[in-house]
Scaffold this active site. Structure first.
Site, PDB file in Angstrom:
ATOM      1  N   ASN A 176       8.947-109.928  48.870  1.00  0.00           N
ATOM      2  CA  ASN A 176       8.125-111.472  47.902  1.00  0.00           C
ATOM      3  C   ASN A 176       7.786-112.304  49.367  1.00  0.00           C
ATOM      4  O   ASN A 176       6.897-113.315  49.231  1.00  0.00           O
ATOM      5  CB  ASN A 176       9.183-112.088  47.390  1.00  0.00           C
ATOM      6  CG  ASN A 176      10.979-112.252  48.233  1.00  0.00           C
ATOM      7  OD1 ASN A 176      11.453-111.815  48.820  1.00  0.00           O
ATOM      8  ND2 ASN A 176      10.657-113.708  48.662  1.00  0.00           N
ATOM      9  N   GLN A 204       8.805-109.136  42.045  1.00  0.00           N
ATOM     10  CA  GLN A 204       7.264-109.435  42.785  1.00  0.00           C
ATOM     11  C   GLN A 204       6.396-108.431  42.340  1.00  0.00           C
ATOM     12  O   GLN A 204       4.978-108.749  41.809  1.00  0.00           O
ATOM     13  CB  GLN A 204       7.187-109.405  44.113  1.00  0.00           C
ATOM     14  CG  GLN A 204       7.945-110.842  44.098  1.00  0.00           C
ATOM     15  CD  GLN A 204       7.154-111.767  44.340  1.00  0.00           C
ATOM     16  OE1 GLN A 204       5.942-111.930  44.131  1.00  0.00           O
ATOM     17  NE2 GLN A 204       8.168-112.542  44.299  1.00  0.00           N
ATOM     18  N   ALA A 225      10.085-112.460  34.077  1.00  0.00           N
ATOM     19  CA  ALA A 225       8.572-113.818  33.440  1.00  0.00           C
ATOM     20  C   ALA A 225       7.818-114.213  34.239  1.00  0.00           C
ATOM     21  O   ALA A 225       6.652-114.414  34.140  1.00  0.00           O
ATOM     22  CB  ALA A 225       9.287-113.966  32.322  1.00  0.00           C
ATOM     23  N   HIS A 226       9.071-114.804  34.504  1.00  0.00           N
ATOM     24  CA  HIS A 226       8.148-116.161  35.379  1.00  0.00           C
ATOM     25  C   HIS A 226       6.938-116.243  36.638  1.00  0.00           C
ATOM     26  O   HIS A 226       6.519-116.296  37.939  1.00  0.00           O
ATOM     27  CB  HIS A 226       8.948-117.548  36.238  1.00  0.00           C
ATOM     28  CG  HIS A 226       9.771-116.981  36.872  1.00  0.00           C
ATOM     29  ND1 HIS A 226       9.236-117.560  38.459  1.00  0.00           N
ATOM     30  CD2 HIS A 226      10.798-116.292  37.613  1.00  0.00           C
ATOM     31  CE1 HIS A 226      10.256-117.753  38.396  1.00  0.00           C
ATOM     32  NE2 HIS A 226      10.657-117.063  38.718  1.00  0.00           N
ATOM     33  N   CYS A 359      13.671-119.347  46.365  1.00  0.00           N
ATOM     34  CA  CYS A 359      15.154-119.540  46.121  1.00  0.00           C
ATOM     35  C   CYS A 359      16.076-119.450  47.253  1.00  0.00           C
ATOM     36  O   CYS A 359      17.028-119.645  47.564  1.00  0.00           O
ATOM     37  CB  CYS A 359      15.790-118.130  45.489  1.00  0.00           C
ATOM     38  SG  CYS A 359      14.897-117.429  44.588  1.00  0.00           S
TER      39      CYS A 359
END
Length: 418
Positions: A176, A204, A225-226, A359
């Site tokens: 990521n 990713q 999903a996002h 995060c």
């Protein structure tokens, strides 16, 4: 070549005046929900609002049918069977369910787990929790900055690290922060030879590159999903259902939804959006990868031309060539020496980028991923991540180059005066 010509450079200011700000280049953190996905989701808020677990009336039947369709859409995207897809609240829950679920299931067989130092905290933290329960975790290093395979693990070292009591290997497919793609097919082959379960965080990667769980030999795969233009708050865990079947101990108990693996009322509208977003991403993957890669290359070359004392972090980028086999198409991570990354971001109010994983933004420590490459802390703190995505334009890329170059110049001038 995508280098900005002098004429292009002179026209940047006029482009800046026409770009709608702020410009979003943080698509690894999250993506905007595609309007086509929103359209599919809307009826499930106010019209088809039933509980998929309600089996006694039409509202529940409609909801269940919608969930079944979405499950099939997600499964097809990764080469799985629909029954092998478990819906969750997102990749963090999926990672926890995979790591802790396997540890609890196979704890009597062995207590050793193997992963990589550059994994996402959603994998590293569950592993750390298991060490407090008496499990042993080995975190493998990655090839350092400047290596031909920077960011990847050494396969020979990986094979040597597997022990007779190893019960799980967890390796991210695409990182990521630096976009590096790990050799999962070779990793899975080693795991198969040693009869070890393989979990992969593919958050990713799904929708941005071809992913087939059978070809890759994956037993468990997490994603959200996002990250692919779907809604937040919904994700999935692929759990291999055959040859051999993979089993998990649930994280929590309740109504027994999702074959008893993940109890809780299903997020029907989110799941519907997840399915639609996944299907769209697969349908449009090849042209989108090409376009996003070209925009990323334009950004990279423009920054190189406009900013001194900057270096690339992660796999090599050769503009105009296909480097998507080793790095995500939209990923760019760079160090801007003589400035501090947080200050640089704060000085670019009209440009949305990040200094690492969203995060872990509350954690003041430097990026553990860049540290894993061997970068000194000063360089780590001077680094930014750019995530180019579906809705970005050439004009926005040029605006980003101009904005970044101006901010770096101002901060360096202030630093020299201090």
């Amino acid at each position: 070549m995508l280098l900005l010509s002098s004429a292009q450079a002179c026209s940047v200011m006029s482009i800046v005046m026409t770009v709608k700000t702020p410009v979003y280049l943080d698509n690894h953190s999250t993506t905007a929900v595609d309007p086509r996905v929103v359209e599919v989701m809307l009826p499930f808020f106010t019209q088809q609002f039933g509980n998929a677990g309600s089996s006694s009336h039409a509202y529940g039947w409609e909801a269940k049918d919608a969930v079944d369709r979405a499950r099939q859409q997600v499964a097809q995207a990764i080469g799985a069977k629909a029954r092998e897809v478990i819906f969750t609240s997102g990749a963090t829950e999926s990672n926890n369910l995979a790591v802790r679920g396997i540890a609890d299931w196979l704890g009597k067989k062995g207590r050793h787990l193997l992963s990589v130092v550059s994994e996402h905290r959603a994998t590293l933290d569950p592993l750390d929790r298991l060490t407090r329960r008496g499990y042993e975790v080995t975190l493998l290093p990655v090839h350092p900055h400047g290596h031909a395979s920077t960011g990847q693990i050494c396969l020979n070292r990986f094979a040597d690290a597997i022990r007779d009591d190893t019960i799980l290997v967890s390796v991210m497919l695409a990182n990521n922060e630096i976009g590096v793609i790990q050799p999962l097919a070779q990793i899975s082959e080693i795991c198969r030879e040693r009869d070890v379960i393989l979990h992969c965080d593919a958050t990713q990667a799904i929708g941005k590159m071809p992913v087939d769980v059978t070809e890759l030999g994956i037993d468990l795969m997490s994603f959200s999903a996002h990250k692919l233009y779907g809604p937040k708050g919904v994700g999935a865990l692929y759990v291999r259902g055959r040859s051999p079947q993979t089993r998990l101990v649930p994280l929590f108990d309740g109504g027994g939804q999702e074959r008893g693996v993940r109890s809780g009322t299903l997020n029907v509208h989110g799941i519907v959006g997840f399915g639609a977003a996944t299907e769209l991403a697969i349908q449009e993957m090849n042209p989108e990868r090409t376009r996003v890669s070209q925009l990323r290359d334009r950004l990279f070359q423009g920054i190189q031309a406009a900013v001194t004392e900057c270096t690339l972090n992660g796999p090599l980028i050769i503009p105009g060539s296909d480097t998507t086999h080793s790095r995500l198409a939209g990923n760019l991570n760079m160090t801007f020496r003589l400035v501090e990354g947080e200050s640089l971001m704060m000085s670019m109010g009209d440009l949305a980028v990040s200094s690492g994983s969203a995060c872990t933004s509350a954690n003041p420590e430097p990026s553990h991923v860049l540290r894993a490459l061997g970068l000194p802390d000063d360089d780590v703190r001077a680094s930014l991540r750019f995530g180019v995505g579906r809705f970005n334009t050439e004009q926005e890329i040029d605006f980003a180059i101009e904005t970044l170059a101006g901010a770096v110049k101002r901060l360096r001038a202030l630093s020299s005066m201090a």
